[in-house]
Design a protein around this motif. Structure first.
Motif, short mmCIF file in Angstrom:
data_model
loop_
_atom_site.label_atom_id
_atom_site.label_comp_id
_atom_site.label_asym_id
_atom_site.label_seq_id
_atom_site.Cartn_x
_atom_site.Cartn_y
_atom_site.Cartn_z
N PRO A 6 0.80 -1.24 0.00
CA PRO A 6 0.00 0.00 0.00
C PRO A 6 0.83 1.28 0.00
CG PRO A 6 -0.91 -1.59 1.54
CD PRO A 6 0.39 -2.16 1.08
N SER A 7 2.00 1.26 0.62
CA SER A 7 2.81 2.47 0.71
C SER A 7 3.42 2.87 -0.63
CB SER A 7 3.92 2.30 1.75
OG SER A 7 4.85 1.32 1.33
N ILE A 8 3.50 1.93 -1.58
CA ILE A 8 4.05 2.25 -2.90
C ILE A 8 3.00 2.15 -3.99
CG2 ILE A 8 6.39 1.53 -2.29
CD1 ILE A 8 5.85 -1.13 -3.68
N CYS A 9 1.76 1.98 -3.59
CA CYS A 9 0.68 1.83 -4.57
C CYS A 9 0.30 3.20 -5.12
CB CYS A 9 -0.54 1.16 -3.92
SG CYS A 9 -1.94 0.98 -5.04
N GLY A 10 0.44 3.38 -6.40
CA GLY A 10 0.11 4.66 -7.01
C GLY A 10 -1.38 4.94 -7.05
N ASN A 11 -2.21 3.90 -6.93
CA ASN A 11 -3.65 4.08 -7.01
C ASN A 11 -4.33 4.06 -5.64
OD1 ASN A 11 -3.58 4.13 -9.84
ND2 ASN A 11 -3.58 1.90 -9.94
N ALA A 12 -3.53 4.24 -4.57
CA ALA A 12 -4.08 4.14 -3.22
C ALA A 12 -5.19 5.16 -3.00
CB ALA A 12 -2.98 4.33 -2.19
N TYR A 13 -4.98 6.39 -3.44
CA TYR A 13 -6.00 7.43 -3.23
C TYR A 13 -7.24 7.16 -4.07
CZ TYR A 13 -1.87 9.70 -1.31
OH TYR A 13 -0.75 9.98 -0.59
N MET A 14 -7.05 6.59 -5.27
CA MET A 14 -8.20 6.25 -6.10
C MET A 14 -9.06 5.19 -5.43
SD MET A 14 -8.26 4.83 -10.02
CE MET A 14 -7.66 3.21 -9.53
N ILE A 15 -8.41 4.23 -4.77
CA ILE A 15 -9.14 3.18 -4.05
C ILE A 15 -9.98 3.79 -2.94
CG2 ILE A 15 -8.89 1.15 -2.58
CD1 ILE A 15 -6.35 0.50 -4.21
N TRP A 16 -9.37 4.70 -2.17
CA TRP A 16 -10.09 5.31 -1.05
C TRP A 16 -11.17 6.27 -1.55
CZ3 TRP A 16 -10.44 3.92 3.85
CH2 TRP A 16 -9.46 3.05 4.34
N ASN A 17 -10.96 6.90 -2.68
CA ASN A 17 -12.02 7.75 -3.26
C ASN A 17 -13.23 6.91 -3.64
OD1 ASN A 17 -11.24 10.51 -3.23
ND2 ASN A 17 -9.70 10.08 -4.78
N LEU A 18 -13.00 5.69 -4.15
CA LEU A 18 -14.11 4.80 -4.45
C LEU A 18 -14.84 4.37 -3.17
CD1 LEU A 18 -12.51 2.46 -7.16
CD2 LEU A 18 -14.28 4.19 -7.51
N ILE A 19 -14.07 4.10 -2.12
CA ILE A 19 -14.67 3.67 -0.85
C ILE A 19 -15.49 4.80 -0.24
CG2 ILE A 19 -14.16 2.96 1.52
CD1 ILE A 19 -11.68 1.53 0.42
N LEU A 20 -14.99 6.05 -0.35
CA LEU A 20 -15.60 7.17 0.36
C LEU A 20 -16.49 8.03 -0.52
CD1 LEU A 20 -12.37 8.19 2.30
CD2 LEU A 20 -14.36 7.02 3.26
N THR A 21 -16.83 7.56 -1.70
CA THR A 21 -17.74 8.33 -2.55
C THR A 21 -19.02 8.65 -1.79
OG1 THR A 21 -16.87 7.27 -4.54
CG2 THR A 21 -19.03 8.29 -4.72
N GLY A 22 -19.49 9.91 -1.96
CA GLY A 22 -20.59 10.38 -1.12
C GLY A 22 -21.97 9.93 -1.52
N ASP A 23 -22.11 9.18 -2.62
CA ASP A 23 -23.45 8.70 -2.99
C ASP A 23 -23.59 7.23 -2.57
OD1 ASP A 23 -21.99 7.24 -4.87
OD2 ASP A 23 -22.32 8.72 -6.43
N ARG A 24 -24.72 6.62 -2.94
CA ARG A 24 -24.97 5.24 -2.52
C ARG A 24 -24.10 4.23 -3.26
NH1 ARG A 24 -29.64 3.79 -1.71
NH2 ARG A 24 -30.57 5.87 -1.47
N TYR A 25 -23.37 4.68 -4.29
CA TYR A 25 -22.48 3.78 -5.02
C TYR A 25 -21.10 3.69 -4.38
CZ TYR A 25 -26.13 4.12 -8.52
OH TYR A 25 -27.35 4.08 -9.16
N GLY A 26 -20.83 4.54 -3.43
CA GLY A 26 -19.58 4.40 -2.67
C GLY A 26 -19.60 3.12 -1.85
N TYR A 27 -18.47 2.43 -1.78
CA TYR A 27 -18.44 1.13 -1.11
C TYR A 27 -18.86 1.24 0.35
CZ TYR A 27 -15.84 -0.58 -5.16
OH TYR A 27 -15.46 -0.93 -6.43
N LEU A 28 -18.36 2.23 1.07
CA LEU A 28 -18.68 2.36 2.50
C LEU A 28 -20.15 2.70 2.69
CD1 LEU A 28 -17.76 2.33 5.41
CD2 LEU A 28 -16.99 4.70 5.16
N ASN A 29 -20.65 3.66 1.92
CA ASN A 29 -22.07 3.99 2.01
C ASN A 29 -22.95 2.81 1.62
OD1 ASN A 29 -22.18 6.62 3.02
ND2 ASN A 29 -21.82 7.53 1.01
N GLY A 30 -22.54 2.08 0.57
CA GLY A 30 -23.33 0.94 0.11
C GLY A 30 -23.46 -0.13 1.18
N ILE A 31 -22.35 -0.43 1.85
CA ILE A 31 -22.37 -1.45 2.90
C ILE A 31 -23.25 -1.00 4.07
CG2 ILE A 31 -20.96 -2.64 4.62
CD1 ILE A 31 -18.68 -2.58 2.57
N LEU A 32 -23.08 0.26 4.49
CA LEU A 32 -23.84 0.76 5.64
C LEU A 32 -25.33 0.88 5.32
CD1 LEU A 32 -21.38 3.48 6.99
CD2 LEU A 32 -21.73 1.17 7.85
#
Length: 310
Positions: free
Chosen positions: A128-154
């Motif tokens: 993870p510390s050398i992953c160039g797409n780390a922020y893209m992954i977290w942006n997908l998780i934290l997307t503010g609509d219902r398609y964001g992974y975290l919102n979808g699970i909750l």
């Protein structure tokens, strides 16, 4: 008389120094390229930054001496800097020690596995510390609509009734940034701990057992950690630097400026004045304050680490 004695001693010291340089001239010659680059690209920029911090410099005109004006404005008039300083200190106090202990704990556990398994787990934790797409992954998780992974699970589990704008809600910004930084923190310090554990002499454990060390925790405190103090020092420097210099995470996830500056740090404030406003004198004052914070914290941590194993 005393002045003459002191002058004589200083002359002898200089003669001894030059004598050592002449004897080891081959070693100094080999080190010269590194020290030249270190001076040109580390020491000299730091000295120039300190000098510019006492000037007004907009990149178009020659620097104009203003004395302590930049520091007075920074500490007494700049409310955003105070917010950034508070956020940075909170971030460093939480992520610095926690990530340092996590690096040491995971390295200690992984070191017990067979070489091939150890190499695989080291890659998994370090990736993870050398992953160039780390922020893209977290942006997908934290997307503010219902398609964001975290919102979808909750939403699916019934914990939430409607999606949350995670990075646009002030109270969530700093906790999320801390979690992401901890996820990314198993980097160079983690590798140095793995390397340090590999260099510990196994005979020390046998000697410690004869001296009364009875369990693994005592082995860790009285044998392992004292034997890898250089790696502990290096890891501390790396973790402190990462925790104080955080900026990319905040900009990528919360934006710059973030909502009500809830994700602002000293480095994001520095980038604002240095890269956007081109007020290099003021930016240099911010950089100098950050440099002093890092140096002071490193000295404190090194003093604590010297007592390991006592």
């Amino acid at each position: 008389m005393s002045m003459a004695i002191r002058n004589g001693r200083s002359m002898r010291k200089k003669d001894t120094l030059w004598h050592q340089v002449r004897i080891n001239r081959a070693s100094y010659l080999l080190m010269a390229p590194y020290f030249t680059l270190f001076f040109l690209f580390t020491v000299l920029p730091v000295l120039m930054s300190v000098y510019l911090s006492f000037n007004y410099f907009n990149m178009l005109e020659m620097p104009r001496w203003v004395g302590w004006a930049n520091y007075i404005k920074l500490l007494l008039e700049d409310d955003i800097f105070i917010i950034s300083l508070r956020n940075t200190l909170l971030f460093a106090v939480v992520t610095g020690p926690v990530s340092y202990l996590l690096c040491l704990l995971f390295a200690w556990i992984i070191n017990e596995f067979r070489p091939k398994v150890r190499a695989f787990l080291t890659l998994v934790f370090y990736a993870p510390s050398i992953c160039g797409n780390a922020y893209m992954i977290w942006n997908l998780i934290l997307t503010g609509d219902r398609y964001g992974y975290l919102n979808g699970i909750l939403l699916r589990t019934g914990i939430l009734n409607e999606p949350i704008l995670w990075m646009q809600t002030e109270k969530f910004v700093m906790p999320v940034l801390i979690v992401v930084q901890l996820w990314l923190s198993l980097g160079t310090g983690f590798l140095s701990f793995i390397a340090g554990l590999q260099t510990v002499d196994k005979g020390l454990y046998e000697a410690a057992a004869i001296d009364g060390v009875k369990n693994r925790w005592q082995e860790l405190w009285f044998v392992t950690l004292p034997a890898m103090k250089p790696q502990l020092m290096f890891g501390a420097v790396m973790q402190i630097t990462q925790s104080f210099a955080v900026a990319d995470i905040s900009i990528a996830l919360a934006g710059n400026p973030s909502v009500n500056y809830s994700g602002a740090t000293i480095v994001t404030h520095l980038l604002d004045y240095g890269s956007t406003r081109l007020d290099m004198g003021y930016a240099s004052a911010i950089a100098t304050i950050l440099f002093l914070l890092m140096v002071g914290t490193n000295k404190l941590v090194q003093r604590i680490l010297r007592r390991v194993g006592e």
